[in-house]
Each structure stands twice: as C-alpha cells, then as structure tokens.
Design a protein around this motif. Sequence first.
Motif, PDB file in Angstrom:
ATOM      1  N   PHE A   6      35.408 -33.015   4.621  1.00 16.26           N
ATOM      2  CA  PHE A   6      34.675 -32.389   3.524  1.00 16.26           C
ATOM      3  C   PHE A   6      33.175 -32.391   3.824  1.00 16.26           C
ATOM      4  O   PHE A   6      32.783 -32.047   4.929  1.00 16.26           O
ATOM      5  N   GLN A   7      32.350 -32.803   2.881  1.00 16.00           N
ATOM      6  CA  GLN A   7      30.901 -32.664   3.038  1.00 16.00           C
ATOM      7  C   GLN A   7      30.339 -33.579   4.118  1.00 16.00           C
ATOM      8  O   GLN A   7      30.930 -34.603   4.466  1.00 16.00           O
ATOM      9  N   THR A   8      29.186 -33.172   4.649  1.00 17.53           N
ATOM     10  CA  THR A   8      28.467 -33.978   5.641  1.00 17.53           C
ATOM     11  C   THR A   8      27.524 -34.943   4.926  1.00 17.53           C
ATOM     12  O   THR A   8      26.764 -34.550   4.044  1.00 17.53           O
ATOM     13  N   TYR A   9      27.581 -36.185   5.319  1.00 14.98           N
ATOM     14  CA  TYR A   9      26.799 -37.262   4.712  1.00 14.98           C
ATOM     15  C   TYR A   9      25.316 -37.132   5.049  1.00 14.98           C
ATOM     16  O   TYR A   9      24.943 -36.936   6.203  1.00 14.98           O
ATOM     17  N   HIS A  24      30.608 -28.778  -7.992  1.00  9.73           N
ATOM     18  CA  HIS A  24      30.813 -28.553  -6.560  1.00  9.73           C
ATOM     19  C   HIS A  24      31.795 -27.409  -6.314  1.00  9.73           C
ATOM     20  O   HIS A  24      31.613 -26.601  -5.390  1.00  9.73           O
ATOM     21  N   PRO A  46      29.957 -24.326  -4.016  1.00 16.67           N
ATOM     22  CA  PRO A  46      30.197 -25.118  -2.798  1.00 16.67           C
ATOM     23  C   PRO A  46      29.125 -24.955  -1.728  1.00 16.67           C
ATOM     24  O   PRO A  46      29.047 -25.771  -0.813  1.00 16.67           O
ATOM     25  N   ASP A  47      28.301 -23.899  -1.853  1.00 15.16           N
ATOM     26  CA  ASP A  47      27.234 -23.690  -0.869  1.00 15.16           C
ATOM     27  C   ASP A  47      25.971 -24.467  -1.204  1.00 15.16           C
ATOM     28  O   ASP A  47      25.014 -24.473  -0.414  1.00 15.16           O
ATOM     29  N   ASN A 107      24.121 -28.241  -2.432  1.00 16.87           N
ATOM     30  CA  ASN A 107      24.328 -29.673  -2.214  1.00 16.87           C
ATOM     31  C   ASN A 107      24.189 -30.459  -3.509  1.00 16.87           C
ATOM     32  O   ASN A 107      23.397 -30.106  -4.380  1.00 16.87           O
ATOM     33  N   GLY A 129      31.979 -34.660  -3.899  1.00 18.49           N
ATOM     34  CA  GLY A 129      31.189 -33.738  -3.097  1.00 18.49           C
ATOM     35  C   GLY A 129      29.738 -34.091  -2.881  1.00 18.49           C
ATOM     36  O   GLY A 129      28.999 -33.334  -2.245  1.00 18.49           O
ATOM     37  N   THR A 130      29.294 -35.236  -3.390  1.00 17.58           N
ATOM     38  CA  THR A 130      27.897 -35.641  -3.235  1.00 17.58           C
ATOM     39  C   THR A 130      27.579 -35.952  -1.767  1.00 17.58           C
ATOM     40  O   THR A 130      28.367 -36.593  -1.082  1.00 17.58           O
ATOM     41  N   VAL A 131      26.408 -35.485  -1.305  1.00 13.06           N
ATOM     42  CA  VAL A 131      26.050 -35.712   0.110  1.00 13.06           C
ATOM     43  C   VAL A 131      25.168 -36.937   0.305  1.00 13.06           C
ATOM     44  O   VAL A 131      25.134 -37.524   1.386  1.00 13.06           O
ATOM     45  N   LYS A 177      31.365 -37.286   8.283  1.00 18.49           N
ATOM     46  CA  LYS A 177      32.102 -36.367   7.434  1.00 18.49           C
ATOM     47  C   LYS A 177      32.982 -37.159   6.476  1.00 18.49           C
ATOM     48  O   LYS A 177      33.712 -38.063   6.900  1.00 18.49           O
TER      49      LYS A 177
END
Length: 486
Positions: free
Chosen positions: A79-82, A325, A329-330, A332, A368-370, A426
Amino acid sequence: MKKNSIVALLAVTLFACSSQKKQIEAASFSVDGRNVTVYTSADNTDFRLTKTDVNLQFKDLKQPLETQLCVFVNPKKTFQTYLGIGGAITDASAEVFAKLSKKSQEEFLKAYYDKDKGIGYSIIRTNIHSCDFSSGSYTYINEGDAALKSFSIAHDREFRIPLMKKAIATAGGKVTVYASPWSPPAFMKDTKNMLQGGKLLPEFYQAWANYYVKFIESYEKEGIPIWGLTVQNEPMAKQTWESCIYTAEEERDFVKNYLGPTLQKSGFGDKKLTVWDHNRDLLSQRATTILDDPEASKYVWGIGFHWYESWSGGDSMFETVGKVHEMYPDKNLLFTEGCVEKFDYSKLQRWANGERYGESMIHDFNNGTVGWTDWNVLLDQNGGPNHVGNFCFAPLHGDTRTGGLIYTPSYYVIGHFSKFIGEKAKRISSVSSRSQLLTTSFLNQDGKVVTVVMNKTNEKLKYNLCIGAKATEVFILPHAIQTLIY
C-alpha cells in the motif's frame, strides 16, 4: 517519432519497469531461512523496547483453527509508502532543552534522532511564530507592517533553531521539516487579537501568503530546509491561545488564489502544502470542499489531521481517515498532531497514555496515513511552558530542577514503529483474527518485514504470526506492544 515523444515513452517504460521490479520483489517474499526477532514493551514490567525473543522459527500451518489467535501478514499486498514518524520542536521544547544538563541534552538528541541508540525520529513539525507552547505571544514583524519590511526570525535563533539544527545533525541530515501557523499577526485579523479565534481579513490575504514565503526563506538561510507547510493549525477551533478560523471554502480560496500561487511564483512550488490540520471529525467535509476544486487541489500535497475529536465524548474516528483515502487516493494523509492532554505529574508513567499512541498509529497507518507527527518532543515537569496554562504530556519530560530526563510509556510505544520502519518502506497487509490484538506491518527496502502487534487486554495471549502456509508461535503479555522483525 518526435524526440519529445521518445523521451516520454522512455520515461514511462523506465517507471513501469521500476514498478514491476518492486511488485516482483514483494511477490517473491518467502520466510524460508528467516527467523523472527521480537522486541517488547509491557505494563508492570521492565520491558521497554526489550529484545524478548530471537530466532523464532517458521513452521507449517496450512489451515489455522478458529481456536487459534492469528496475525496474518501478506507481503504481496503493498500500500502507501512510509514518509516517517516524528514530533514537534516548539518554543517550549527548545526552552526546556536549554535548561537540561549538557549530558541530558546529548541523551535527548540520541534518544529521539539516533536510529541505533534511540528511536529514529525523521519528521520535525514547528510553529510559525508563537503558539500556545511558547512563553508568550510574538510575531516576526512589527505590528502593522503589512509589507513585512521588519520580518526577522531573531526570536527563534535563541532556542528553537539551535535545537532543530542539532536534531537534524543527529539524524544524519535526513529529516522532513514542516511548519504550521497558529494565527496571523493581530492587525491582519477581524478581532485584532492573535488569541481567541477570529478571521484573517481579506485585505491581508496576500500579505499573509507572503509571510509563509519569508519564513521559508529565513529558515533555509539558517540551514534548515523546509519540506512543507500546513495552511493553518486547527482552523475550526476558537482557542484561548493563538488561533484563526477558516471555513472549508475560505481555506480553499486562500490556497487557490493566494498561498498556492505565491509559493509557485517565489520558487517554492515544490513545498508540500497540507490542508485541514485539525481533527478527524470534519476531515471528509474539508477534503471534499478543497480537493473537488481542481484549481485548489493542484496546490495540495495532502490532508493533515489530529486526534482530539474524542473531546465530544465519542470514540476516535479512525475509519474517517480510510474513507477520505478511498475518495482521494492520489493525495497524502499525514497525522500532524496528537498528545495526551491535562497534565498530571502523578500520571507520567500511566500505561494507557502510551496505548493511546499505539492504537492511533496502527489504525492511522492501516487507513492510508504516510507519516505520523507527535506534538511537543519535550516539556518540563509541569507540562509546559505554555503561556495560557494548557499543560500537556510529552513522550519525554525534562526536569528543570535537576536537569535530567523523564521517559514515559509513550516514548517507547512510538519507538516500536519509528525505530524499525525504514525510509520509503511499504505498508503491507496485516490482519488480526481477533479484536484482542491490533496490528500493522511494513516491508522495508532491505527486504525485512516489520510487524507491530498490540495487546490492550488484561490477559497474556498466544498467537501465530502467519505468512502464507507458515507460522511461528508468539506470546504477548497483558497491555503490551511488540515489534517483530523477520
């Protein structure tokens, strides 16, 4: 074929190959030959980020039973990148730091910003002139100077900037720094008061946008790179301290017509602009109003949020983050502030304070939090200084009477994430079979998985860490948090 078309095609091909490589790496993950190391912090024990198990082996477990408690991790689902984890260096934090002994100052810097000897913070939030956690209200200009000719950050050079520089150096220079304003100068507001809410007058929209640019320029001249900005701290809260109200439409229009274009024209279009910066409760309405406007949305990197919506007596609205999210989704999601309120010295070691962090961090990342930013990195033995008496807890407190540091459970709980999750990791699928355990997992760039598991119950539990048809058996103490590395 035209040269530009060839270049564009090549760029798309390289991106596709890179993405495909990452998918293949995740898809090829295997636990064969891997052992599990477990770090534990637990209430009523001496375990604080303590290595409690090493070399746990994976064995076959093709079909778990309903009677078996399990945590299912699937590294193939990414999923999202940290982005990172960190906290705010406020005036209060910097002033307390200056009162510590030299030995405690070094200990503090390593405790937060050294990945090996501490917990590896990689985010710093800071305030644009004063906030409640300042010793008094101040701005960077003379009152009435809309042209900003008197702009100076001399105030910050005494305590805040030196601490930020030391923190960045201790972290090896790799720190994401972003800044937030609590209120424009009094003369720019309809109330002529930095405190107690009020609104930015339309005739000062441009002057206020210019103020952000001056801040960035001034801090970067000091050698502190500014990664991003939030538009306004808590824009729907009339506080006894510095505060300013923006409706969703007002924030949208300020970003679209003033702040966004001003940053672009000043050469700061690459700075990451985050809207909302307030509680989860109105997150959806604010995001919809701003991001459904293409002219505003193009300037916005993400949506920031806090955790204080439970002031109303309800539960934390974790699901709202995930729903936003899904809609955008685009964009952050960034947790920009949280702390345990109503300071009480006798509750410094209250385990539930730390569990509040663990629960929020797990849910926020899973939604979804980065990145995740705590509030003050350091406060004194009274939960301050705070010029309006809004005293709070921090993960570390400095006792200005002795010059020493006080570690709280929150510090260790945050460390279960920040110390082990690596840059650009990730998030991967991590699911508990029972509500007794909360979990989230990340795949680091070195190929190792970091799984965090938290037990909020009064019981010691046994669970299986399951990856595909393999599993290893793990015990977790009551009111404990674990990080499993494999």
